[in-house]
Design an enzyme around this catalytic site. Structure first.
Site, PDB file in Angstrom:
ATOM      1  N   CYS A   1      35.811 -43.040  14.748  1.00 25.01           N
ATOM      2  CA  CYS A   1      34.934 -44.264  15.045  1.00 25.01           C
ATOM      3  C   CYS A   1      35.044 -45.179  13.849  1.00 25.01           C
ATOM      4  CB  CYS A   1      33.476 -43.537  14.898  1.00 25.01           C
ATOM      5  SG  CYS A   1      32.871 -42.758  13.493  1.00 25.01           S
TER       6      CYS A   1
ATOM      7  N   ASP B   1      33.907 -44.769  10.548  1.00 28.16           N
ATOM      8  CA  ASP B   1      32.827 -44.785   9.639  1.00 28.16           C
ATOM      9  C   ASP B   1      33.650 -44.441   8.348  1.00 28.16           C
ATOM     10  OD1 ASP B   1      30.951 -45.304  11.204  1.00 28.16           O
ATOM     11  OD2 ASP B   1      30.597 -43.202  11.793  1.00 28.16           O
TER      12      ASP B   1
ATOM     13  N   CYS C   1      28.118 -46.839  11.257  1.00 23.16           N
ATOM     14  CA  CYS C   1      26.816 -47.396  12.109  1.00 23.16           C
ATOM     15  C   CYS C   1      25.572 -46.626  11.460  1.00 23.16           C
ATOM     16  CB  CYS C   1      27.200 -46.235  13.456  1.00 23.16           C
ATOM     17  SG  CYS C   1      26.953 -44.688  13.034  1.00 23.16           S
TER      18      CYS C   1
ATOM     19  N   CYS D   1      28.496 -37.852  12.695  1.00 21.75           N
ATOM     20  CA  CYS D   1      27.898 -38.370  11.297  1.00 21.75           C
ATOM     21  C   CYS D   1      27.567 -37.584  10.409  1.00 21.75           C
ATOM     22  CB  CYS D   1      26.943 -39.729  11.954  1.00 21.75           C
ATOM     23  SG  CYS D   1      27.656 -41.149  12.909  1.00 21.75           S
TER      24      CYS D   1
END
Length: 140
Positions: free
Chosen positions: A33, A35, A58, A102
């Site tokens: 993603c 991150d 994010c 996350c």
């Protein structure tokens, strides 16, 4: 979608920044993603006295990094090992299923920073001995 706590930590992240004299540091990322998280810990007398982070990601990633620093600041190092993905999700009153990964950034970075701290701590006396510097004042 996002809880009020996630939105609060995203809009008002706590402990953003870094310090060069950190006793424990970590750099983790999620290539799927994009991150990315850097975590810095200051540890005095086996207590985490300061934690801060730099993050690109994010809203959920930023919130997870922010709440991780709040969870660990003031904790004894040995208790910080107990912080998990679930601890972080719970502290944020949950995350959408698609964003639970996350929380892994925060927990993984924390554990790597703790390993870094212990690695540095255990290595220091050997490195000083190899240099001939025991840290003691020889009176000269």
């Amino acid at each position: 979608m996002y809880s009020d706590k996630v939105l609060d930590h995203f809009h008002n992240p706590r402990n953003v920044g870094f310090f060069e004299d950190a006793e424990g540091m970590a750099q983790v990322g999620d290539p799927d993603c994009g991150d990315y998280l850097f975590l810095f810990l200051r540890i005095r007398d086996s207590m985490i006295t300061k934690a801060c982070f730099l993050c690109r990601g994010c809203p959920a990633a930023i919130a997870c990094a922010s709440v991780t620093t709040e969870l660990v600041t003031g904790l004894p190092v040995n208790d910080a090992w107990d912080i998990t993905d679930e601890t972080i999700v719970d502290a944020l009153d949950g995350l959408p299923e698609a964003k639970t990964h996350c929380s892994n950034l925060g927990a993984t970075a924390l554990h790597i920073a703790l390993f870094d701290y212990f690695h540095r701590k255990d290595k220091a006396p050997v490195e000083l001995e190899q240099r001939g510097d025991t840290g003691e004042n020889d009176g000269s």
